[in-house]
Write an enzyme that holds these catalytic residues in place. Structure first.
Site, PDB file in Angstrom:
ATOM      1  N   GLY A 122       1.202  -4.063   6.276  1.00 54.47           N
ATOM      2  CA  GLY A 122       0.407  -5.284   6.368  1.00 54.47           C
ATOM      3  C   GLY A 122      -0.187  -5.675   5.036  1.00 54.47           C
ATOM      4  O   GLY A 122      -0.146  -6.848   4.629  1.00 54.47           O
ATOM      5  N   ASP A 123      -0.747  -4.706   4.319  1.00 55.05           N
ATOM      6  CA  ASP A 123      -1.292  -4.976   2.994  1.00 55.05           C
ATOM      7  C   ASP A 123      -0.203  -5.445   2.041  1.00 55.05           C
ATOM      8  O   ASP A 123      -0.410  -6.364   1.240  1.00 55.05           O
ATOM      9  CB  ASP A 123      -1.931  -3.704   2.431  1.00 55.05           C
ATOM     10  N   SER A 124       0.951  -4.793   2.099  1.00 52.46           N
ATOM     11  CA  SER A 124       2.032  -5.118   1.170  1.00 52.46           C
ATOM     12  C   SER A 124       2.587  -6.513   1.421  1.00 52.46           C
ATOM     13  O   SER A 124       2.895  -7.248   0.475  1.00 52.46           O
ATOM     14  CB  SER A 124       3.142  -4.067   1.272  1.00 52.46           C
TER      15      SER A 124
END
Length: 399
Positions: A170-172
């Site tokens: 999700g962060d990436s």
């Protein structure tokens, strides 16, 4: 290649972020030539420095995530520290930040203040829920974005709880959208000669944007996509199978001609010529039968034989790679997906190569993540601070 040949050469990026989403966004820009100045707290810096596997006290992840960056320290609770950062941003093209909405505004570093200093600034803001809406003030990590954005709900097997993907996806994903948004905003600035703008990336929206036909299927048919393990309902066959020697092989034979080749490789000409299996709809209706046959075929052979037969038949397939498989794979090697770097003590180690590959102006791995505050004095001097002022800032705890 000289610095001026890199596609983002001449751009200055200031990073006010920690951990994953913001730093990964600026890492991408740095790999293609932007000067990235990472601002860290003097008391330890980015927590990623101490995450996962440490080598001589520093995270190996840090050395990759912060490559090509310069590290400066600034105490944002100190007025002189904030003034340093404000002057730094005034000369930047892009600011990347992933604080909770409202934090920078309370520090006098909000969009209105920064744009007044630097009208052309592009401000990339990555947060759990975005800069508006009823949830904007809530904390939100990548795991929350994956859950709210729909990814966790469809990941795993139907008889078990949802699972994570194994990385901070999700962060990436949010970082990728941030980098794309920054480049679009710069393009707008270049073509129209206008001011910069805010790129507002919410983690849950970044994930949600990847969810394929989830929305129209639910709206038109009332169909809710569920967890289905390794298969792709409606697209058959595409699955992961276990071989006789306990390895796992992924086979994607959902094209009509490819399915026929798979059946011939399995010595099932009857199924290759079965008119009921000639298209995807027919195959999907007999999904369990087909997967049972492929499971049995793989289970009777070792991985090497399965892959050799599928390669000969031109059926898309692959072993499920571990990182050790990658190290030995000729495709990874030929495409330079591992590059050599050197740890501070001189020990060589491998780091991931650069994506995407540009034919004329490729990116590069460059220097590994720097020591905390390694570039503070040089950056301050470049902003006009003299040695006495720098010493005073350090003595006061501002840097």
């Amino acid at each position: 290649m000289s610095e001026t040949q890199k596609p983002l050469a001449g751009l200055r990026v200031v990073e006010l972020g920690s951990l994953i989403a913001g730093p990964f966004c600026s890492r991408i820009l740095g790999e293609f030539g932007a000067e990235v100045v990472k601002v860290e707290a003097p008391d330890g810096g980015d927590p990623l420095r101490k995450w996962r596997k440490l080598y001589e006290g520093t995270s190996l992840w840090w050395y990759v995530q912060a490559r090509n960056k310069k590290s400066v320290t600034a105490n944002l609770k100190h007025p002189d520290g904030r003034e340093f950062v404000r002057r730094l941003i005034a000369g930047a093209d892009i600011l990347v930040e992933n604080f909770r909405p409202g934090v920078l505004e309370k520090l006098g570093l909000g969009w209105e203040q920064l744009q007044a200093d630097n009208p052309g600034l592009v401000m990339v803001r990555l947060s759990g829920f975005g800069q508006s809406g009823p949830y904007k003030d809530q904390p939100g990590f990548g795991a929350v974005g994956e859950s709210m954005g729909g990814l966790r709900y469809v990941t795993g097997f139907p008889d078990r709880p949802p699972v994570r993907t194994g990385i901070s996806i999700g962060d990436s994903i949010a970082a990728l959208w941030g980098a794309i948004g920054a480049l679009m905003a710069l393009r707008h600035r270049e073509v129209n000669g206008g001011p910069g703008q805010v790129v507002d990336v919410a983690l849950y929206e970044a994930v949600f944007a990847m969810m394929e036909s989830l929305v129209p299927e639910a709206d038109v048919f009332g169909f809710v996509r569920e967890r289905t393990g390794n298969i792709m309902p409606g697209i058959t066959p595409s699955n992961t199978h276990t071989t006789r020697d306990g390895k796992h092989v992924t086979i994607g034979a959902n094209g009509d001609a490819i399915f026929r080749r798979l059946m011939l490789a399995m010595e099932r000409p009857d199924l290759a010529d079965d008119p009921g299996l000639a298209d995807n709809a027919g195959r999907d209706a007999r999904r369990d039968e087909i997967y049972g046959l492929i499971d049995a075929w793989c289970a009777a052979r070792d991985e090497a034989e399965v892959l050799a037969l599928l390669e000969q038949a031109e059926v898309p397939s692959s072993r499920v790679y571990s990182v050790l498989d990658m190290f030995a794979d000729p495709q990874f090697i030929a495409r330079q997906m591992f590059q050599s770097a050197t740890l501070p003590d001189g020990k060589p180690f491998r780091v991931p190569g650069i994506v995407p590959r540009l034919s004329a102006t490729p990116g590069e791995c460059g220097a590994i993540g720097p020591a905390l505050s390694a570039h503070t004095e040089a950056i301050l001097a470049g902003l006009g601070y003299d040695p006495a002022q720098i010493a005073a800032l350090r003595a006061s705890g501002a840097i």
